[in-house]
Write a protein that holds these residues in place. Sequence first.
Motif, short mmCIF file in Angstrom:
data_model
loop_
_atom_site.label_atom_id
_atom_site.label_comp_id
_atom_site.label_asym_id
_atom_site.label_seq_id
_atom_site.Cartn_x
_atom_site.Cartn_y
_atom_site.Cartn_z
N MET A 154 0.84 -1.21 0.00
CA MET A 154 0.00 0.00 0.00
C MET A 154 0.87 1.26 0.00
O MET A 154 0.58 2.23 -0.69
N LEU A 155 1.96 1.22 0.74
CA LEU A 155 2.88 2.36 0.79
C LEU A 155 3.50 2.62 -0.59
O LEU A 155 3.61 3.76 -1.03
N ARG A 156 3.87 1.55 -1.27
CA ARG A 156 4.46 1.72 -2.61
C ARG A 156 3.48 2.40 -3.54
O ARG A 156 3.85 3.21 -4.38
N ARG A 157 2.19 2.05 -3.38
CA ARG A 157 1.17 2.65 -4.24
C ARG A 157 0.93 4.11 -3.88
O ARG A 157 0.85 4.97 -4.75
N ASP A 158 0.86 4.40 -2.56
CA ASP A 158 0.50 5.75 -2.11
C ASP A 158 1.67 6.72 -2.11
O ASP A 158 1.49 7.91 -2.31
N GLN A 159 2.86 6.22 -1.75
CA GLN A 159 4.02 7.12 -1.59
C GLN A 159 5.24 6.50 -2.26
O GLN A 159 6.16 6.02 -1.59
N PRO A 160 5.28 6.52 -3.60
CA PRO A 160 6.39 5.86 -4.29
C PRO A 160 7.76 6.46 -3.95
O PRO A 160 8.78 5.80 -4.15
N ASP A 161 7.79 7.68 -3.40
CA ASP A 161 9.08 8.27 -3.04
C ASP A 161 9.51 7.93 -1.62
O ASP A 161 10.59 8.36 -1.17
N HIS A 162 8.67 7.22 -0.88
CA HIS A 162 9.06 6.79 0.47
C HIS A 162 10.23 5.81 0.32
O HIS A 162 10.20 4.95 -0.55
N PRO A 163 11.29 5.95 1.15
CA PRO A 163 12.43 5.03 0.98
C PRO A 163 12.04 3.56 1.05
O PRO A 163 12.60 2.73 0.31
N LEU A 164 11.06 3.21 1.90
CA LEU A 164 10.68 1.80 1.98
C LEU A 164 9.99 1.32 0.71
O LEU A 164 9.98 0.12 0.43
N ALA A 165 9.40 2.25 -0.03
CA ALA A 165 8.73 1.86 -1.28
C ALA A 165 9.74 1.35 -2.30
O ALA A 165 9.38 0.68 -3.26
N ARG A 166 11.02 1.65 -2.08
CA ARG A 166 12.07 1.23 -3.04
C ARG A 166 12.62 -0.14 -2.68
O ARG A 166 13.46 -0.68 -3.41
N VAL A 167 12.21 -0.66 -1.53
CA VAL A 167 12.76 -1.96 -1.08
C VAL A 167 11.73 -3.04 -1.39
O VAL A 167 10.62 -3.01 -0.85
N ASP A 168 12.10 -4.00 -2.24
CA ASP A 168 11.16 -5.08 -2.58
C ASP A 168 11.05 -6.06 -1.41
O ASP A 168 11.91 -6.10 -0.53
N ASP A 169 9.98 -6.86 -1.45
CA ASP A 169 9.72 -7.79 -0.33
C ASP A 169 10.88 -8.76 -0.11
O ASP A 169 11.25 -9.06 1.03
#
Length: 435
Positions: free
Chosen positions: A73-88
């Motif tokens: 959900m974070l990747r969808r909502d905030q693609p610039d969040h550092p965690l959004a750049r880390v894959d599962d």
Amino acid sequence: MTQTQPKTWDVAVVGAGMAGMAASLFAAERGLSCLQIGNGGGLLFASGLLDLLAVHPVAGRRLWDNPFEALAMLRRDQPDHPLARVDDATMRAAFQSFTTALGAAGMPYAPPGDRNANVLTSLGTAKPTYGVPRTMSAGVGALAGRPPCLLLDFRGLREFSARQIVATIGDRWPGLRMARVEFPGAETTAELYAAHMAVALESGDFRERTIARVRPLLGDAHAVGFPAVLGLARSGAVHAAFEEALGVPVFEIPTMPTSVPGLRLNSALEQAVVTRGVHRMLRANVTSAAFDGTAVLTLDGVPGGETVSARTVVLATGRFTGRGLTAGQQRVTESLLGLPVQQPASRAAWHSRDFLDPAGHAVNRAGLATDDEFRPLESDGRPAWPGLFAVGSILAGQDWMREKCGAGLALGTARLAVDRIARQLGVPGPLAEAG
Ligand SMILES: Cc1cc2nc3c(=O)[nH]c(=O)nc-3n(C[C@H](O)[C@H](O)[C@H](O)COP(=O)(O)OP(=O)(O)OC[C@H]3O[C@@H](n4cnc5c(N)ncnc54)[C@H](O)[C@@H]3O)c2cc1C
């Protein structure tokens, strides 16, 4: 420096908080020569719990049972969040390596899975987290099932009150009760310190005397909760000894900082990185850096002064308390290299008018903007130096305290950056092969 150390390190890690420790550990595990500079950061205050991501979005305070669904959900909502750049897969590998290393260094964790766990806090609230030390894990089941349970505290230990916990949650946990005991040998002492108690409980004599005072209080308790003082370097053995002697599951509850689990975490990580060959310069600070074919870092705190050279640098210097960021009259600056800081347009926008604004304060999201590899960007949008990476809480666009993602941020970004460094240096590994 001894002759066995390289003239040029593969990686120099600046910082020894959770992010710097994780980067050093992962670099050593990839076979990279690694120099770590700096002393302990926020780790000493940490609870020992490893949060991945529990709250998103912060304004709605939405809690997640599954941190990987929260990440999606974070990747969808905030693609610039550092965690959004880390894959599962990177995130899972980071927690797996980190907790395995901690276990081998005497601080075992319950195996990380797919769920957040709720842990009882010293305030009597439930904290959602991902990585739970074994000494605390029985408390997760107790909080979920709420069987009859005994919480203990010790007279004179100010940072922990079982009475407060029962007062907060007792109406929703009818079988929860508390008792206060005297710590052996401290009957005439006004104030107790958690770290001293933890060391004392590593001695069989103190342990047996404490257990003898607790056993008559057990009654119908299915489990017993203690403040987190059950051993320092040997917490696994001390915890096991309490369980065996009391015959019921025993769990620790994190205390207020400075916490014993924070001390354990710090020393277990020190042991983990040193046994993997990381060279640590604990008392040194990096004062400046010059980048060309390699990075040359100037250090102070080292007799006579010194420079070190490295092919890549990981900046893990934290935020304001870590000293990575400095708040000036008008602007936030990056303290070491003067890198551009992503921040609100003016100081007036740093804080919300409402101190308790659920959305938080904009200044807490200030930090370094990076590319997808966690390389900090200059104002023209290009990486400041191809071999310079930034990890952990210095990164822009996150509010780890509110999002409950402190360890996830530190471990996930460190893992991804080290994977990219390994690829850049031509070291074989999962990403290098894939690339
Ligand atoms: C009170 C408290 C409670 C916490 N509880 C939790 C929790 O429940 N769950 C969880 O997951 N995490 C928790 N944490 C830990 C948190 O995850 C990390 O502290 C946070 O992510 C920041 O880590 P960091 O490594 O980015 O920065 P820091 O911990 O701030 O580390 C920065 C490091 O950089 C060093 N440094 C800075 N400048 C230089 C320089 N020029 N040269 C050399 N060294 C330098 C500093 O000395 C320090 O070692 C807690 C932390 C605190 C403080």
